[in-house]
Design a protein around this motif. Structure first.
Motif, PDB file in Angstrom:
ATOM      1  N   THR A 112       0.821  -1.213   0.000  1.00  0.00           N
ATOM      2  CA  THR A 112       0.000   0.000   0.000  1.00  0.00           C
ATOM      3  C   THR A 112       0.853   1.261   0.000  1.00  0.00           C
ATOM      4  N   ASP A 121       1.577   3.271  -2.467  1.00  0.00           N
ATOM      5  CA  ASP A 121       1.086   4.358  -3.308  1.00  0.00           C
ATOM      6  C   ASP A 121      -0.347   4.770  -2.990  1.00  0.00           C
ATOM      7  N   GLU A 160      -2.959   6.741  -0.795  1.00  0.00           N
ATOM      8  CA  GLU A 160      -2.947   7.869   0.129  1.00  0.00           C
ATOM      9  C   GLU A 160      -4.292   7.970   0.844  1.00  0.00           C
ATOM     10  N   THR A 211      -1.120   6.929   7.282  1.00  0.00           N
ATOM     11  CA  THR A 211      -0.362   6.314   6.207  1.00  0.00           C
ATOM     12  C   THR A 211      -0.427   4.802   6.396  1.00  0.00           C
TER      13      THR A 211
END
Length: 64
Positions: free
Chosen positions: A25, A27, A29, A34
């Motif tokens: 994960t 990439d 957003e 995060t």
């Protein structure tokens, strides 16, 4: 099934979910958290829970 074995299984599952989040994960957003950092936290917690379960199932017999 005793509680030590359950802790090992749940810790392993949490560790695997954390690894998947951390690895795949990068990439994605999200506005609050995060997902890669959440994956690292889940891996640490899963590892600790698995170690606790191992201690409880193996070492707990000698401590009490």
């Amino acid at each position: 099934m005793n509680s030590g074995f359950k802790a090992v299984i749940m810790g392993g599952i949490t560790l695997i979910v954390g690894f998947v989040l951390w690895r795949f994960t990068g990439d994605v957003e999200t506005p609050v958290v995060t997902l890669t950092k959440l994956g690292v936290v889940l891996m640490v917690l899963g590892g600790l829970e698995a170690l606790y379960g191992l201690f409880k199932s193996v070492g707990g017999k000698f401590v009490s």
